[in-house]
Each structure stands twice: as structure tokens, then as C-alpha cells.
Design a protein around this motif. Structure first.
Motif: not given
Length: 436
Positions: A399-405
Motif C-alpha cells: 500500500g505504499r506509493i511506488d511509481a507513476l503511470r
């Protein structure tokens, strides 16, 4: 005013009020006979299950499915779990859809249902056992948990019974003054009269209870009886053997003659640390590597080791954008309508896109203390983007922020372009008006 009544002419009636009213007419459940296939779940291909068409009530709302719906079950864990397939009512989205509630790995208890009075309401259709590391769901893994409704209590005469009753339909027959129900093939009295002749499955004979008889009353009794268990002295036994085979026994090693001086060792193994005089290094034997991707080696391909940019297009000449999933496998980035459902518009605030802040930064090294890392890389910071444009932010398994689309950033920019085009059109119209 504490008293509310509805519906009446020229009166606005809300969705919540209609739901409260209709749920009193019918409980939540699939509207069908028990043997019917409405919303019945069966095994499909791989991790896909199929849900049959049907009708159902959910908390006063109605859903009608007219075609078989395939539903994909999430990939298996390394230990067993039990998922639920549910119909989910979401008043905020004005929809009832099929959904999978994933269970907990290592547990055979299915996840709890969400059933609120005005928000989300879920109704179970099936429990699906997802065994460890499987790649397909079988019919034996599916347990139907449908609730069947729609069978109402009535009152009729024999000649006016319902023409197409559902199994279990109950009613009072005024002609016979009895309660009766439809068994699926006939009307059966709920409480029928019983006599010995009408009983089925009764025994032809009965085992007598414990009792006794006089010896003189017994017919066909033997004239002599075998003796009961008893013993004899050894001297009284005739025909006995003069010698006996010895019973199982043991001998000390020193008592044995002709034993071998040495023994060949049995099959065994040694730990690496117990081996002496072992070499410190090894020369590799002759071997080769395949020029194609090894089975399962999707990570190295994803890192560019296969140099797909040197390949030419063949066959249909179609190129696909590729996503790399968290486990390293590839997935085509498809965009056709046939791969999508629940399609709807989304409003993206152009100001949210324009507020994004390009940054320059150094990429952390793979190993602590290493100076082998990318410097002066520029891009966006996912946590900052999440504050204004969360639609293009992805999260890891924890549930951690990981990447961007980044591939969706261009779609978000359309809102900026469309907003600017609208402004230009309005300004040009004003200029033409002033020029008159």
C-alpha cells in the motif's frame, strides 16, 4: 416534520426511499427456482469462472444479467485461501456489479461481506477455494452460496393453483383446507395423514427384544455340546512333538562365527564443511546459453537484455506497449473497448495537471555505499503527484506509493489542451464580436 410518507403525485422520491420501500416487498437474493441457473457460478478456463445470466434483488434494488459473465480470480498464493464472488450494490456509482473479495492466504475462512443500510451492500454467490500456486479453478473448488428468493405464500383452490410454481412455493388450498407446497413435480400436503399402510421404508420384520426360553421349549437343540475353553497338563497331551523350532531370539556379536572383517559403506552423504582438501575454486565446464529468453526469465528481458529495439516487425506488423508486472511477467497494454467494462467519463482539473512540478534528482544506488547510480535524472515525485493527480500514481503490495503511470500523463494533459482550446475559441469569438 417527523412523519414522512411517499410516493405521491408531484412529490420527489429519492433512491434511498424507493430502496427502503422495495426491500419490504422482497428479501435480497436471486429470483429463481433453486435448480435454475440464475447467477450460478461455474469453472471456466484457467483462473476464470463463469456467472450465468439471472435476476436478483439487493436491498430493494434490482439487477438483470442477460449473458454469461466471465470473472477472473486473482492469482494464487503459495498457500491456500478462500475467495468470495459477490454481487455488489454501490449507490454512489448507481450500479450493481460482480466482484471478487480475496481471502487471506493460509486461511480457509472466506472474507466477510459488507452489508450497510445505505452504502455498499454485498450478496454472496459462491465461495472459491484457491489452492496453493494453482493456475486454474476447477468445479470442485466452487461452492454455490446463492440465496434464492421470489417464492411467495399464496391461497388458492385446487383448480386455481399457480400455473408455473417454483420449487418450495407454499400456499393454503381452500378446496382441501390444507397447507401444500410444490415439490418440483407435484403439490404435496405440508402435513399429511399417516397410517401403517401409507408408510414407506418400514421393516418387514422386527428384531425381538431381550428375553429367555426354557431349555425344554427350544426345538432342534443339539444332543451334545462342544466343551468350553479349558486346559490340560502336558503329560496328558498325546501326539506332542519331541523337538520345537526356536522362537525369535538374538546373539551377541562375539558369539557369531564367520563374520566379515570389514564392511562396504552404505550410500550416504557429507556436508560441505566436513570435506577436507576440497578445492577453493572451480573451473566451469563447457556449457552454452540460449539466445532466446530462458523459461521464466522475464526480469532480464524487462531490463533490456533482449535488445528488442533491434528487432523488425513481422507478421501482422503490430507493435504493443508492454507493462511489466510486479512478478516480472509481461502484459500487453491493450486499449480496445472489448477489454474494458464500466466505461465512464472522468473530469480532470487542468489546474491539477499544471501544478505538477518537474524535478531533478539522483537515483539511489543499488547497493549501500556504492557510487554507481544515475545522477541528474529528471522527472516527477510520486508523493507530490498524489496530492493533485492521484489517478496516475501506483502503489506496491504493502500500500505504499511506488511509481507513476507516465503513459497516462499524456491523457491527463488532454484536459489542459481541451481547456486551452475552449478558451481560445471563446476569445476568438469575443474578438470577432468586437470587430463588428
Amino acid at each position: 416534520m417527523a412523519i414522512t410518507s411517499y410516493p405521491f403525485d408531484a412529490q420527489a422520491v429519492t433512491e434511498t426511499q424507493f430502496s427502503q420501500m422495495f426491500r419490504e416487498f422482497q428479501d435480497s437474493g436471486v429470483v429463481a427456482s433453486y435448480e435454475a441457473s440464475g447467477f450460478l457460478v461455474s469453472a471456466g478456463t484457467g483462473m476464470v469462472v463463469n456467472v450465468q445470466p439471472g435476476l436478483a434483488f439487493l436491498r430493494g434494488h434490482f439487477v438483470n444479467s442477460t449473458a454469461i459473465e466471465p470473472v477472473t480470480i486473482p492469482a494464487a498464493n503459495t498457500s491456500v485461501r478462500v475467495d468470495r464472488l459477490v454481487l455488489r450494490l454501490d449507490p454512489s456509482l448507481n450500479s450493481i456489479v460482480l466482484a471478487v473479495k480475496q481471502g487471506t492466504a493460509g486461511s480457509t475462512t472466506p472474507p466477510a461481506l459488507t452489508q450497510t443500510d445505505t452504502g455498499i451492500y454485498e450478496m454472496t454467490l459462491a465461495e472459491i477455494k484457491v489452492n496453493a500456486s494453482v493456475t486454474s479453478i476447477t468445479s470442485g473448488d466452487i461452492t454455490s452460496t446463492r440465496i434464492i428468493v421470489g417464492t411467495r405464500v399464496g391461497s388458492w383452490a385446487t383448480i386455481t393453483r399457480p400455473a408455473s410454481p417454483r420449487k418450495g412455493q407454499l400456499g393454503f388450498n381452500n378446496s382441501t383446507t390444507t397447507w401444500e407446497f410444490w415439490s418440483g413435480s407435484a403439490w404435496v400436503s405440508l402435513v399429511s395423514s399417516v397410517d401403517w399402510a401409507s408408510l414407506t421404508g418400514k421393516p418387514a420384520t422386527f428384531t425381538p427384544s431381550t428375553h429367555s426360553h426354557l431349555w425344554a421349549d427350544i426345538s432342534d437343540r443339539p444332543s451334545s455340546l462342544p466343551p468350553s475353553a479349558h486346559t490340560h497338563d502336558w503329560a496328558q497331551v498325546t501326539g506332542k512333538p519331541t523337538t520345537f523350532v526356536p522362537s525369535a531370539h538374538g546373539h551377541a556379536w562375539t558369539d557369531l562365527t564367520g563374520v566379515p572383517a570389514t564392511f562396504a559403506p552404505a550410500t550416504h552423504s557429507h556436508s560441505w564443511t566436513s570435506i577436507t582438501s576440497k578445492p577453493s575454486t572451480f573451473t566451469p565446464s563447457s556449457h552454452s546459453h540460449s539466445s532466446y529468453l530462458e523459461s521464466g526469465d522475464t526480469i532480464s528481458w524487462a531490463n533490456g537484455s533482449k535488445r528488442v529495439h533491434q528487432d523488425s516487425v513481422s507478421g501482422s506488423g503490430t507493435y504493443y506497449a508492454v507493462w511489466v508486472q510486479g512478478d516480472g511477467t509481461f502484459a500487453r497494454n491493450t486499449s480496445s473497448r472489448r477489454f474494458k467494462q464500466n466505461i465512464r467519463d472522468i473530469d480532470i482539473d487542468p489546474e491539477a495537471v499544471l501544478s505538477l512540478r518537474p524535478r531533478v534528482y539522483d537515483r539511489r544506488p543499488k547497493e549501500e555505499g556504492s557510487d554507481d547510480y544515475l545522477r541528474d535524472e529528471f522527472g516527477l515525485i510520486a508523493e507530490e503527484v498524489a496530492e493533485t493527480l492521484p489517478e496516475i500514481v501506483t502503489y506496491d503490495e504493502e500500500g505504499r506509493i511506488d511509481a507513476l503511470r507516465y503513459d497516462l500523463l499524456g491523457v491527463a494533459l488532454l484536459s489542459v489542451v481541451q481547456d486551452q482550446a475552449d478558451r481560445i475559441e471563446r476569445l476568438e469569438a469575443q474578438l470577432r464580436e468586437l470587430a463588428r
